[in-house]
Structures are given as C-alpha cells and as structure tokens.
Design a protein around this motif. Structure first.
Motif, PDB file in Angstrom:
ATOM      1  N   VAL A 123       0.873  -1.100  -0.056  1.00 30.41           N
ATOM      2  CA  VAL A 123       0.019   0.094  -0.016  1.00 30.41           C
ATOM      3  C   VAL A 123       0.913   1.300  -0.197  1.00 30.41           C
ATOM      4  CG1 VAL A 123      -1.784   1.208   1.255  1.00 30.41           C
ATOM      5  CG2 VAL A 123      -1.980  -1.074   1.302  1.00 30.41           C
ATOM      6  N   LEU A 124       0.729   2.143  -1.204  1.00 28.94           N
ATOM      7  CA  LEU A 124       1.269   3.260  -1.105  1.00 28.94           C
ATOM      8  C   LEU A 124       0.431   4.360  -0.392  1.00 28.94           C
ATOM      9  CD1 LEU A 124       3.447   4.996  -4.195  1.00 28.94           C
ATOM     10  CD2 LEU A 124       1.560   6.150  -3.072  1.00 28.94           C
ATOM     11  N   VAL A 125       0.966   5.382   0.341  1.00 28.15           N
ATOM     12  CA  VAL A 125       0.450   6.646   1.016  1.00 28.15           C
ATOM     13  C   VAL A 125       1.238   7.672   0.424  1.00 28.15           C
ATOM     14  CG1 VAL A 125      -0.228   7.791   2.918  1.00 28.15           C
ATOM     15  CG2 VAL A 125      -0.285   5.381   2.841  1.00 28.15           C
ATOM     16  N   ARG A 126       0.777   8.608  -0.394  1.00 30.90           N
ATOM     17  CA  ARG A 126       1.504   9.726  -0.863  1.00 30.90           C
ATOM     18  C   ARG A 126       1.111  11.115  -0.069  1.00 30.90           C
ATOM     19  NH1 ARG A 126      -0.933  14.392  -3.806  1.00 30.90           N
ATOM     20  NH2 ARG A 126       0.199  14.689  -5.866  1.00 30.90           N
ATOM     21  N   THR A 127       2.002  11.731   0.101  1.00 35.78           N
ATOM     22  CA  THR A 127       1.919  13.441   0.446  1.00 35.78           C
ATOM     23  C   THR A 127       2.898  14.063  -0.368  1.00 35.78           C
ATOM     24  OG1 THR A 127       2.049  14.976   2.399  1.00 35.78           O
ATOM     25  CG2 THR A 127       3.892  13.394   2.056  1.00 35.78           C
ATOM     26  N   ASP A 128       2.245  15.555  -0.665  1.00 28.85           N
ATOM     27  CA  ASP A 128       2.939  16.510  -1.538  1.00 28.85           C
ATOM     28  C   ASP A 128       3.685  17.358  -0.642  1.00 28.85           C
ATOM     29  OD1 ASP A 128       0.454  17.281  -0.578  1.00 28.85           O
ATOM     30  OD2 ASP A 128      -0.347  17.735  -2.532  1.00 28.85           O
ATOM     31  N   MET A 129       4.741  17.833  -0.913  1.00 29.41           N
ATOM     32  CA  MET A 129       5.488  18.592  -0.080  1.00 29.41           C
ATOM     33  C   MET A 129       5.557  20.081  -0.322  1.00 29.41           C
ATOM     34  SD  MET A 129       8.854  15.979   0.567  1.00 29.41           S
ATOM     35  CE  MET A 129       9.251  16.371  -0.982  1.00 29.41           C
ATOM     36  N   ASP A 130       5.267  20.471  -1.722  1.00 28.46           N
ATOM     37  CA  ASP A 130       5.575  21.949  -2.130  1.00 28.46           C
ATOM     38  C   ASP A 130       4.603  23.186  -1.660  1.00 28.46           C
ATOM     39  OD1 ASP A 130       4.067  20.617  -3.626  1.00 28.46           O
ATOM     40  OD2 ASP A 130       4.496  21.760  -5.487  1.00 28.46           O
ATOM     41  N   ALA A 131       4.875  24.265  -1.658  1.00 30.22           N
ATOM     42  CA  ALA A 131       4.108  25.310  -1.290  1.00 30.22           C
ATOM     43  C   ALA A 131       3.753  26.242  -2.436  1.00 30.22           C
ATOM     44  CB  ALA A 131       4.782  26.286  -0.061  1.00 30.22           C
ATOM     45  N   ASP A 210       0.026  -2.229  -4.743  1.00 34.54           N
ATOM     46  CA  ASP A 210      -1.408  -2.673  -5.132  1.00 34.54           C
ATOM     47  C   ASP A 210      -2.385  -1.683  -5.028  1.00 34.54           C
ATOM     48  OD1 ASP A 210      -0.684  -5.622  -5.528  1.00 34.54           O
ATOM     49  OD2 ASP A 210      -0.312  -5.585  -3.201  1.00 34.54           O
ATOM     50  N   CYS A 211      -2.142  -0.586  -4.413  1.00 29.44           N
ATOM     51  CA  CYS A 211      -3.125   0.621  -4.275  1.00 29.44           C
ATOM     52  C   CYS A 211      -2.552   1.600  -3.931  1.00 29.44           C
ATOM     53  CB  CYS A 211      -4.264   0.201  -3.601  1.00 29.44           C
ATOM     54  SG  CYS A 211      -3.980  -0.049  -1.896  1.00 29.44           S
ATOM     55  N   CYS A 212      -2.942   3.012  -4.080  1.00 27.82           N
ATOM     56  CA  CYS A 212      -2.184   4.007  -3.675  1.00 27.82           C
ATOM     57  C   CYS A 212      -3.532   5.050  -3.032  1.00 27.82           C
ATOM     58  CB  CYS A 212      -1.761   5.067  -4.904  1.00 27.82           C
ATOM     59  SG  CYS A 212      -0.487   4.059  -5.721  1.00 27.82           S
ATOM     60  N   GLU A 396      -0.709   4.225 -14.148  1.00 27.79           N
ATOM     61  CA  GLU A 396       0.048   3.336 -14.230  1.00 27.79           C
ATOM     62  C   GLU A 396      -0.550   2.069 -13.988  1.00 27.79           C
ATOM     63  OE1 GLU A 396       3.556   3.310 -15.059  1.00 27.79           O
ATOM     64  OE2 GLU A 396       3.006   5.546 -15.463  1.00 27.79           O
ATOM     65  N   GLY A 397      -1.861   1.923 -14.121  1.00 29.29           N
ATOM     66  CA  GLY A 397      -2.770   0.613 -13.889  1.00 29.29           C
ATOM     67  C   GLY A 397      -2.824   0.182 -12.428  1.00 29.29           C
ATOM     68  N   ILE A 398      -2.649   1.139 -11.522  1.00 33.98           N
ATOM     69  CA  ILE A 398      -2.857   0.756  -9.979  1.00 33.98           C
ATOM     70  C   ILE A 398      -3.956   1.637  -9.557  1.00 33.98           C
ATOM     71  CG2 ILE A 398      -1.673   1.070  -7.869  1.00 33.98           C
ATOM     72  CD1 ILE A 398       0.967   1.143  -9.254  1.00 33.98           C
ATOM     73  N   PRO A 399      -4.924   0.759  -8.827  1.00 34.70           N
ATOM     74  CA  PRO A 399      -6.094   1.391  -8.184  1.00 34.70           C
ATOM     75  C   PRO A 399      -5.888   2.438  -7.326  1.00 34.70           C
ATOM     76  CG  PRO A 399      -6.351  -0.903  -8.093  1.00 34.70           C
ATOM     77  CD  PRO A 399      -4.597  -0.535  -8.304  1.00 34.70           C
ATOM     78  N   ILE A 400      -6.424   3.751  -7.359  1.00 31.18           N
ATOM     79  CA  ILE A 400      -6.001   4.765  -6.418  1.00 31.18           C
ATOM     80  C   ILE A 400      -7.415   5.266  -5.710  1.00 31.18           C
ATOM     81  CG2 ILE A 400      -4.055   5.646  -8.084  1.00 31.18           C
ATOM     82  CD1 ILE A 400      -6.006   7.755  -8.970  1.00 31.18           C
ATOM     83  N   PHE A 401      -7.170   5.981  -4.747  1.00 31.93           N
ATOM     84  CA  PHE A 401      -8.266   6.540  -3.780  1.00 31.93           C
ATOM     85  C   PHE A 401      -7.764   7.928  -3.259  1.00 31.93           C
ATOM     86  CE2 PHE A 401     -10.887   6.926   0.054  1.00 31.93           C
ATOM     87  CZ  PHE A 401     -11.911   7.475  -0.633  1.00 31.93           C
ATOM     88  N   MET A 402      -8.188   9.041  -3.608  1.00 31.64           N
ATOM     89  CA  MET A 402      -8.138  10.319  -3.068  1.00 31.64           C
ATOM     90  C   MET A 402      -9.438  10.766  -2.396  1.00 31.64           C
ATOM     91  SD  MET A 402      -7.952  14.008  -4.802  1.00 31.64           S
ATOM     92  CE  MET A 402      -9.586  14.079  -4.518  1.00 31.64           C
ATOM     93  N   TYR A 403      -9.182  11.161  -1.067  1.00 27.47           N
ATOM     94  CA  TYR A 403     -10.688  11.802  -0.400  1.00 27.47           C
ATOM     95  C   TYR A 403     -10.160  13.169   0.240  1.00 27.47           C
ATOM     96  CZ  TYR A 403      -8.454  10.186   4.112  1.00 27.47           C
ATOM     97  OH  TYR A 403      -7.535   9.748   5.198  1.00 27.47           O
TER      98      TYR A 403
END
Length: 457
Positions: A123-131, A210-212, A396-403
């Motif tokens: 499981v990938l968890v992403r954060t962005d960093m820029d201002a 497997d998901c992001c 890239e063919g990976i299921p993603i979920f943003m909330y």
C-alpha cells in the motif's frame, strides 16, 4: 495548481448521473485477490471497526503534541516546487526514526520510505510537499517566515497526517502485515512531481503498490468530516500559450497596422464556443484565458499579444478536442484578420491527467469511514474541475483513492452557507489555513484506518 480544485466545489455539487460515469470511466483493473480477501471483523462488524478506531485514537493522542509542532514548523518554513530540500530532509529524518528504509532525491527532492512487515499487499500513501508563491495574510503566530511563499494549499497538513499515520501503523505492527510505501512527492503544484518520481523508477526500484492512497484538505468543509468521489474525482488540466502576432504602429493610424489586441480579443471570445457549442453538455469542460498581456501605451498598437490558458476536462477525448479547437480558432481568426499565424505552445510539463478513484477500492474504504466517523460526516460529491498529479499513479494501472479532509470550524461553515459571514477562503488563498487539532486527528485516524482495512490481519 491544483489545490484550486476546492474553489470550484460549491459550484459543482449538482449530482451527475452515476450510471453514465460508470460506463464512461469504469476501470478495467481489479484489486489483487489478496487485497480483496475477506476480513469479516473489519468488513462486516461495525463494533470491531470502531474498537480498532478507538485504539488508533489512543495512539494519536499520545503523539498529538509532536504532530502539532511538526505542522506549525512546516507551515512556517514552506518551500516552492522542486526546492523542497529542507522539507524532504525533515520528513526523511522522521521516517528513519520510525524504522522505515528511506531513499531521498527520487525524481528531484522526492522521498520514498519503505517498511516491510511480513507477506501481504503493498500500500502506497502519498503526501505532497511543495508550497505556493503567495504572501501569507492569515496573521497566525506560526505564519510563513519565508517572504512570498506560503502553504496555502494544505500540503503542510498533508505531510503532518502522513507522518502521524506512519507512526500509528508502526505502533500497531501486530495488527497488519504487508508492505508500506510512504512517498513525499515534490512539485504537485506545477504538475510534474509524480511524473518525475515515476521516471526515476518509483514503481521499478521500490515495491510496486497494489493501491495508492492520499488525502487533500478541503477549505469549504467542516473539520471532522471527509468527502469523496466514487469514480471521476478531478479533471485533466493543461496549460496553453498563444502569441497573437500583428503589425504594430501608431494608435491614431490603426488602418496602417494589424492590431493584435483586437485579434486577441476576438480569439478570447471565440474560444468560449468550444465549451458552449462543441462539447457535449454532459461532459465537463473549461477553457479559461487567465492572462492577457500586450502593449506598452495607449497610443501605440503593439506587434504581439500573449494569451495564457488553462484547459480542463474529465475525458481524454474531450481534452484532445479542446486543444485541437484552440489551435483551429486561433489560426482561423488570424487568417481572417490578415495577420501572421499565431504561435501556439501546449505545455506538456504542466499537463495533469484526470483523477479517477477506483470504485472497488473506494467502496471498501468508505465503508470503514462510515463506521469510524458516522455516515453524517462522510459525504459523496460530484467531480470538480481542479487537478492533482496523483492521477498519474492510477494511469500506471494501479487502483487509487483520494479523499478530501474537512479543515474549517463547523460554525464558520454553517454561517458562510447561510450567507451570514464572510465567504470562506479557498485553497491557494492568502487567508486559508486548516484548524490544526481536529484536522490532524481526523486525517491521521481516517488514513490509518484505510491502511489497516487493506492490510489488517
């Protein structure tokens, strides 16, 4: 860029026909079998989910002071896109202290932190960093100390929740198995960070997820709540520049010139027909000329005028049609004015594809959110015309979920909705900031529970 998607929220709340979106945007990819394995305690028994959520809350309470201090530190020291050096170092240091294997400078300033905990999904968890290049006017005691730079899009909150979630999952390692890939992504605001990390081997050199998952601040929703879209969530977004050419001269003798100001004005108006007359009314689309520059003095007709556009849609086919139409209209109007052909540049560097939440993944996680927060705090919403390059991971063919994460005091939201208060500032506003305590706690709780749902034993 990109955080401005929340500003369109109130204008986009009319419900779209779900069956149509299911047909037009259905994803062919399925979640891996092991990721969809039956977990009756978490999937079927609300009491078990709430019991686990209570444990997560206890872990959040013990670390909250540290998280709040981190948030205020990040808010006070923002860094622009591709310059997130100190921010990346700060995140990397925290993740190393938690036992993650950390790699820096992935696709520029990107951070990749990996924690393996037995066999299981990734499981990938992403954060962005820029201002953003914004002069802060919030008056906060922890306001930006960097002249002309501000975390006006909530990325400081995203990073804080990301760290908090990592800490909770480390403390609850006996409750899950699999692999965590936590990434700190640069340059979301200019739409290039995800592309650069992928090009640097994000899914080749590190465990392929497997998901992001990701969350994003919502500047119009009350803290303690979240919102989501099942399927299409955000739009394609592209940048186009048109240099309109003419023949300059004296303003008192326009007949001796080819006036690019008049020509540019005609192009701006004609471009509006791309949405109003050439696009299916049920397909969201935007063509906005946000910048027009030309001339130096009222009595001088210039030789050129520059137009800068943002182009948005929820379908790739519509996006292609809009770009073709922009070129066609600009060139036709120039021919009609006997002007030289315009110079049209499509900025591929800033293009961001439409973000589509995987329906199966969305339903699974939202079921947990309903149990944790209560159905009255979980809202489904229509897509909005903002953009986020998190969408590239889905391509890239990976299921993603943003909330989206509510960040505003509930009474302030209620008063604004009634028209009894100053309108709420949107993301990218020099007045926007999330309320720290409830926003951090809800963000860490929901993201931790989402990962536990997917990796829980």
């Amino acid at each position: 860029m990109i955080g401005e998607w929340e500003h369109a929220l109130n204008l986009q709340e009319s419900q779209h026909a779900k069956s149509k979106f299911d047909r037009d945007y259905a994803l062919s990819s399925d979640l891996p079998t092991d990721l969809c394995r039956a977990t009756p305690a978490l999937r079927s028994e609300g009491d078990a989910i709430r019991k686990q959520a209570d444990e997560v809350k206890r872990h959040i309470a013990t670390q909250f002071d540290q998280l709040e201090a981190l948030y205020k530190q990040l808010h006070a020291h923002p860094e622009l896109s591709l310059r997130e050096v100190q921010t990346a170092d700060r995140l990397a240091k925290v993740m190393r202290s938690l036992g993650f294997e950390v790699t820096q400078k992935v696709g520029g300033t990107g951070v990749v932190a990996v924690l393996k905990n037995g066999a299981g999904p990734v499981v990938l968890v992403r954060t962005d960093m820029d201002a953003l290049p914004v002069v802060e006017r919030t008056g906060l005691p922890y306001a930006s100390t960097v002249d002309g730079v501000m975390h006006a899009c909530g990325h400081d909150m995203h990073m804080t929740c990301w760290v908090g979630t990592a800490r909770v999952l480390v403390e609850m390692k006996d409750r899950w198995q699999g692999t965590l890939v936590f990434i700190g992504q640069p340059a979301e605001e200019i739409g290039s960070g995800a592309r650069q990390m992928l090009a640097a081997g994000l899914f080749a050199k590190f465990p392929r997820p497997d998901c992001c998952l990701m969350l994003h601040c919502d500047s119009f929703a009350p803290y303690g709540s979240i919102a989501f879209s099942n399927g299409p969530a955000l739009a394609n977004a592209g940048a186009v520049e048109i240099v309109v050419r003419g023949r300059g001269g004296h303003g008192a003798a326009p007949h001796t010139t080819i006036d690019p100001v008049v020509l540019a004005s005609r192009i701006v108006l004609d471009l509006q027909t791309l949405v109003s007359r050439e696009t299916n009314p049920t397909d969201p689309a935007v063509v906005t000329v946000g910048s027009i520059h030309g001339g130096s003095k009222g009595n001088i007709i210039p030789s050129q005028v520059k137009l800068q556009l943002t182009v948005r849609s929820t379908k790739d086919s519509v996006h292609r049609h809009l770009l073709e139409g922009i070129r066609r209209i600009a060139e036709a109007d120039a021919r009609g004015a006997n002007a030289p052909p315009p110079e049209l540049t499509i900025d591929s560097e800033e293009f961001t594809p439409a973000l589509v939440n995987d329906s199966k993944l969305t339903r699974r996680i939202v079921d947990t959110f309903n149990q944790v927060l209560g159905e009255d705090k979980v809202r489904e919403r229509a897509p909005v015309m903002g953009a986020d390059d998190f969408a590239r991971y889905g391509r890239e063919g990976i299921p993603i979920f943003m909330y989206s994460l509510g960040t505003v005091a509930p009474d302030r939201v209620a008063q604004a909705e009634k028209g009894n208060a100053t309108p709420l500032p949107s993301l990218h506003s020099d007045l926007y900031y999330p309320i720290p305590e409830p926003s951090i706690k809800t963000g860490v709780l929901t993201m931790s529970m989402a990962v536990l749902n997917l990796l829980g034993k």
